[in-house]
Scaffold this active site. Structure first.
Site, PDB file in Angstrom:
ATOM      1  N   GLY A  28       7.573  53.001  47.862  1.00 26.12           N
ATOM      2  CA  GLY A  28       8.493  53.118  46.733  1.00 26.12           C
ATOM      3  C   GLY A  28       9.246  54.423  46.799  1.00 26.12           C
ATOM      4  O   GLY A  28       9.270  55.097  47.834  1.00 26.12           O
ATOM      5  N   ASN A  29       9.904  54.788  45.718  1.00 24.65           N
ATOM      6  CA  ASN A  29      10.590  56.078  45.653  1.00 24.65           C
ATOM      7  C   ASN A  29      10.575  56.584  44.219  1.00 24.65           C
ATOM      8  O   ASN A  29      10.071  55.903  43.319  1.00 24.65           O
ATOM      9  CB  ASN A  29      12.009  55.982  46.229  1.00 24.65           C
TER      10      ASN A  29
END
Ligand code: CTP
Length: 222
Positions: A28-29
């Protein structure tokens, strides 16, 4: 209240994407979705019909906005294209550029003895560039760019490469702007030049961005 975007359909993406590795892990980020949600809210306040395609975030849906939740870059791409056509597209999501080549059907286990794990990633499709190349094209296409270095030159190059009308660039990793912050500082690039906005709250910046979009819509022939 004035409604300069009445009758206009505005599509906004926001938040991160999560790319699954196996049933318990993902890549993810740090995108919080705040900037995209603020743009969606400002467009709804301006009278637009707003569709907000959101990655996994913990934010309430702005009033008057139709929200579609997605998880991965591929799901976001499909949801965006299912929601077209639109008058305006704002790609504020931090879409993963790479996704695992395969999703393991069961949890990836340590076998013992190994010193590392190699992941094979493949490129995702660029939603923003695909929307800009799609016909009928939204009259205004706006992208964002989060950069750590050479912000202006990367942003100018990105705007031209993806053929977008407006590209809002922000520097990540500085206090008072970027992913988790309620505030931001942007430089908006168009074909003619650039405009610095902020530092200001994401809510007020979103109102200014929507005013810029509205001005472009008004200035173009139907
Ligand atoms: N974007 C997209 N689809 C992708 C990747 C990015 O639509 N698969 C959009 C984002 O929503 C944003 C813009 O492209 O509006 C810029 O994303 P960013 O990750 O900053 O830039 P990239 O084009 O991916 O370039 P780089 O990773 O080299 O900085």
């Amino acid at each position: 209240m004035s409604a300069p975007l009445a009758g206009r359909r505005v599509l906004v993406t926001a938040g991160p994407t999560f790319e699954d590795l196996d049933p318990v892990r993902f890549l993810g980020n740090r995108s919080s979705g705040k900037m995209g949600f603020a743009v969606a809210a400002a467009a709804a306040d301006a009278g637009a019909e707003v569709v907000l395609i959101a990655g996994p975030v913990h934010l309430p849906t702005p009033a008057g906005v139709h929200r579609i939740d997605v998880r991965s870059a591929a799901q976001m791409h499909a949801a965006v294209f299912a929601a077209l056509p639109a008058d305006v597209y704002v790609g504020a999501a931090a879409v993963a550029d790479f996704t695992p080549a395969q999703v393991a059907p069961s949890k990836i286990k340590k076998r013992g003895g190994e010193t590392g794990l190699e992941l094979q990633l493949v490129r995702t499709r660029d939603i923003l560039a695909d929307v800009a190349a799609h016909r009928p094209r939204p009259r205004v296409v706006m992208g964002f760019a989060a950069e750590t270095d050479d912000v202006d030159s990367h942003a100018r190059a990105k705007r031209a490469a993806k053929d977008v009308d407006l590209l809002a660039a922000n520097r990540v990793g500085v206090p008072g702007s970027g992913f988790e912050s309620d505030d931001n500082q942007l430089v908006v690039h168009d074909a003619a030049g650039s405009h610095a906005l902020g530092p200001d709250s994401k809510t007020r910046l979103a109102t200014t961005l929507v005013a810029m979009i509205t001005a472009r819509l008004a200035s173009e022939a139907p």
